[in-house]
Design a protein around this motif. Structure first.
Motif, PDB file in Angstrom:
ATOM      1  N   LEU A  27      11.716  47.079  25.431  1.00 21.91           N
ATOM      2  CA  LEU A  27      10.908  46.825  26.627  1.00 21.91           C
ATOM      3  C   LEU A  27      11.752  46.845  27.898  1.00 21.91           C
ATOM      4  N   GLY A  28      13.038  46.603  27.735  1.00 20.35           N
ATOM      5  CA  GLY A  28      13.957  46.664  28.870  1.00 20.35           C
ATOM      6  C   GLY A  28      14.108  48.065  29.434  1.00 20.35           C
ATOM      7  N   THR A  29      13.704  49.073  28.667  1.00 23.68           N
ATOM      8  CA  THR A  29      13.791  50.461  29.134  1.00 23.68           C
ATOM      9  C   THR A  29      12.588  50.851  29.989  1.00 23.68           C
ATOM     10  N   THR A  30      11.576  49.984  30.064  1.00 21.31           N
ATOM     11  CA  THR A  30      10.364  50.333  30.812  1.00 21.31           C
ATOM     12  C   THR A  30      10.507  49.927  32.279  1.00 21.31           C
ATOM     13  N   ARG A  31       9.554  50.368  33.102  1.00 18.81           N
ATOM     14  CA  ARG A  31       9.580  50.032  34.525  1.00 18.81           C
ATOM     15  C   ARG A  31       8.891  48.699  34.789  1.00 18.81           C
ATOM     16  N   HIS A  32       8.392  48.043  33.736  1.00 21.54           N
ATOM     17  CA  HIS A  32       7.616  46.820  33.914  1.00 21.54           C
ATOM     18  C   HIS A  32       8.506  45.582  33.968  1.00 21.54           C
ATOM     19  N   ARG A  33       7.891  44.486  34.418  1.00 26.17           N
ATOM     20  CA  ARG A  33       8.578  43.195  34.473  1.00 26.17           C
ATOM     21  C   ARG A  33       7.997  42.313  33.367  1.00 26.17           C
ATOM     22  N   PHE A  34       8.831  41.436  32.811  1.00 28.78           N
ATOM     23  CA  PHE A  34       8.421  40.628  31.674  1.00 28.78           C
ATOM     24  C   PHE A  34       8.764  39.159  31.868  1.00 28.78           C
ATOM     25  N   ILE A  35       7.879  38.319  31.353  1.00 25.88           N
ATOM     26  CA  ILE A  35       8.152  36.891  31.208  1.00 25.88           C
ATOM     27  C   ILE A  35       8.254  36.666  29.708  1.00 25.88           C
ATOM     28  N   VAL A  36       9.389  36.157  29.245  1.00 27.23           N
ATOM     29  CA  VAL A  36       9.668  36.063  27.817  1.00 27.23           C
ATOM     30  C   VAL A  36       9.796  34.610  27.379  1.00 27.23           C
ATOM     31  N   SER A  37       8.995  34.247  26.399  1.00 21.42           N
ATOM     32  CA  SER A  37       9.168  32.964  25.726  1.00 21.42           C
ATOM     33  C   SER A  37      10.192  33.221  24.619  1.00 21.42           C
ATOM     34  N   LYS A  38      11.420  32.750  24.820  1.00 21.62           N
ATOM     35  CA  LYS A  38      12.543  33.139  23.965  1.00 21.62           C
ATOM     36  C   LYS A  38      12.575  32.401  22.634  1.00 21.62           C
ATOM     37  N   GLY A  39      11.931  31.256  22.544  1.00 19.20           N
ATOM     38  CA  GLY A  39      11.890  30.537  21.278  1.00 19.20           C
ATOM     39  C   GLY A  39      13.134  29.701  21.026  1.00 19.20           C
ATOM     40  N   PRO A  40      13.215  29.136  19.815  1.00 15.54           N
ATOM     41  CA  PRO A  40      14.250  28.142  19.495  1.00 15.54           C
ATOM     42  C   PRO A  40      15.682  28.664  19.525  1.00 15.54           C
ATOM     43  N   GLN A  41      15.870  29.977  19.421  1.00 17.52           N
ATOM     44  CA  GLN A  41      17.219  30.561  19.468  1.00 17.52           C
ATOM     45  C   GLN A  41      17.481  31.194  20.842  1.00 17.52           C
ATOM     46  N   ALA A  42      16.888  30.622  21.880  1.00 17.38           N
ATOM     47  CA  ALA A  42      16.927  31.197  23.229  1.00 17.38           C
ATOM     48  C   ALA A  42      18.326  31.596  23.681  1.00 17.38           C
ATOM     49  N   ASP A  43      19.313  30.779  23.334  1.00 17.95           N
ATOM     50  CA  ASP A  43      20.682  31.051  23.795  1.00 17.95           C
ATOM     51  C   ASP A  43      21.283  32.302  23.171  1.00 17.95           C
ATOM     52  N   GLN A  44      20.650  32.816  22.104  1.00 21.15           N
ATOM     53  CA  GLN A  44      21.164  34.026  21.443  1.00 21.15           C
ATOM     54  C   GLN A  44      20.452  35.294  21.921  1.00 21.15           C
ATOM     55  N   ILE A  45      19.517  35.142  22.855  1.00 21.67           N
ATOM     56  CA  ILE A  45      18.735  36.290  23.317  1.00 21.67           C
ATOM     57  C   ILE A  45      19.036  36.518  24.796  1.00 21.67           C
ATOM     58  N   THR A  46      19.723  37.616  25.079  1.00 22.26           N
ATOM     59  CA  THR A  46      20.078  37.964  26.455  1.00 22.26           C
ATOM     60  C   THR A  46      19.010  38.902  27.007  1.00 22.26           C
ATOM     61  N   LEU A  47      18.484  38.562  28.155  1.00 24.29           N
ATOM     62  CA  LEU A  47      17.406  39.370  28.733  1.00 24.29           C
ATOM     63  C   LEU A  47      17.953  40.386  29.726  1.00 24.29           C
ATOM     64  N   PRO A  48      17.401  41.619  29.691  1.00 20.39           N
ATOM     65  CA  PRO A  48      17.775  42.621  30.705  1.00 20.39           C
ATOM     66  C   PRO A  48      17.238  42.235  32.083  1.00 20.39           C
ATOM     67  N   ASP A  49      17.587  43.031  33.088  1.00 24.38           N
ATOM     68  CA  ASP A  49      17.270  42.701  34.481  1.00 24.38           C
ATOM     69  C   ASP A  49      15.779  42.633  34.798  1.00 24.38           C
ATOM     70  N   ASN A  50      14.941  43.322  33.987  1.00 21.49           N
ATOM     71  CA  ASN A  50      13.509  43.323  34.295  1.00 21.49           C
ATOM     72  C   ASN A  50      12.770  42.167  33.605  1.00 21.49           C
ATOM     73  N   MET A  51      13.539  41.163  33.134  1.00 19.33           N
ATOM     74  CA  MET A  51      12.926  40.048  32.412  1.00 19.33           C
ATOM     75  C   MET A  51      13.455  38.701  32.890  1.00 19.33           C
ATOM     76  N   VAL A  52      12.550  37.725  32.849  1.00 19.25           N
ATOM     77  CA  VAL A  52      12.927  36.323  33.012  1.00 19.25           C
ATOM     78  C   VAL A  52      12.351  35.585  31.816  1.00 19.25           C
ATOM     79  N   GLY A  53      12.947  34.465  31.465  1.00 19.74           N
ATOM     80  CA  GLY A  53      12.414  33.747  30.328  1.00 19.74           C
ATOM     81  C   GLY A  53      13.063  32.401  30.128  1.00 19.74           C
ATOM     82  N   ALA A  54      12.523  31.684  29.158  1.00 23.87           N
ATOM     83  CA  ALA A  54      13.035  30.361  28.805  1.00 23.87           C
ATOM     84  C   ALA A  54      12.686  30.105  27.352  1.00 23.87           C
ATOM     85  N   GLN A  55      13.286  29.044  26.795  1.00 19.86           N
ATOM     86  CA  GLN A  55      13.025  28.709  25.396  1.00 19.86           C
ATOM     87  C   GLN A  55      11.530  28.485  25.167  1.00 19.86           C
TER      88      GLN A  55
END
Length: 172
Positions: A27-55
């Motif tokens: 999804l990071g390859t698309t032109r869209h913006r994302f809000i990501v619910s990262k879940g319990p392993q949030a610290d292991q998931i790095t988001l690309p520039d078109n995304m924001v998120g939290a656990q």
């Protein structure tokens, strides 16, 4: 243009770090913006520039703001997406999620994909197709308005109060 999309696989799906990493990479390859619910392993998931998120995110506050929901098809996320009239891409993981995914797909409210063997293009094409489908968006807007108009929370609370009063009055 660029759309705003919510991605959540719930707490159990979010715990599947490899799946979450694959989804954000594609999804990071698309032109869209994302809000990501990262879940319990949030610290292991790095988001690309078109995304924001939290656990964890206040889902009922996020969904009304977005154009599309990508989900595992859990009952809460599915009913909340329909409540707010949003199309869905469903990646089911277990139990009722398969049924929810199938119904969403059959009713034309979104697309069901194979959670672990979808091709990258299947996901990005589904995103573009659902965002471009103005008839679907209009239909879901109407469905969402009808659902919200039913005021289910108040109706449900009234039923519970009525049952409680009947139970008290029966001396049981």
């Amino acid at each position: 243009g660029s759309a705003l999309i919510y991605l959540s696989l719930g707490s159990l799906g979010g715990a599947d770090v490899e799946l979450m990493r694959r989804l954000v990479k594609v999804l990071g390859t698309t032109r869209h913006r994302f809000i990501v619910s990262k879940g319990p392993q949030a610290d292991q998931i790095t988001l690309p520039d078109n995304m924001v998120g939290a656990q964890m995110l206040p889902q009922t506050k996020v969904i009304p703001q977005v154009d599309l929901v990508i989900s595992h098809g859990g009952n809460n996320t599915t009913t909340e997406a329909l409540h707010f009239g949003k199309p869905l891409i469903v990646l089911p993981l277990f139990w009722d999620q398969y049924e929810n995914a199938q119904r969403v797909d059959e009713l034309g409210f979104g697309v069901r994909l194979d959670t672990y063997s979808f091709a990258d293009a299947e996901l990005t094409d589904a995103v573009d197709r659902l965002l471009a489908d103005t008839d679907l968006r209009a239909r879901l807007d109407e469905i969402g308005a009808a659902i919200r108009g039913r005021d289910g929370l108040r109706v449900g609370a009234d039923v519970i109060e009525e049952v409680g009063a009947r139970h008290r009055n029966s001396g049981a």
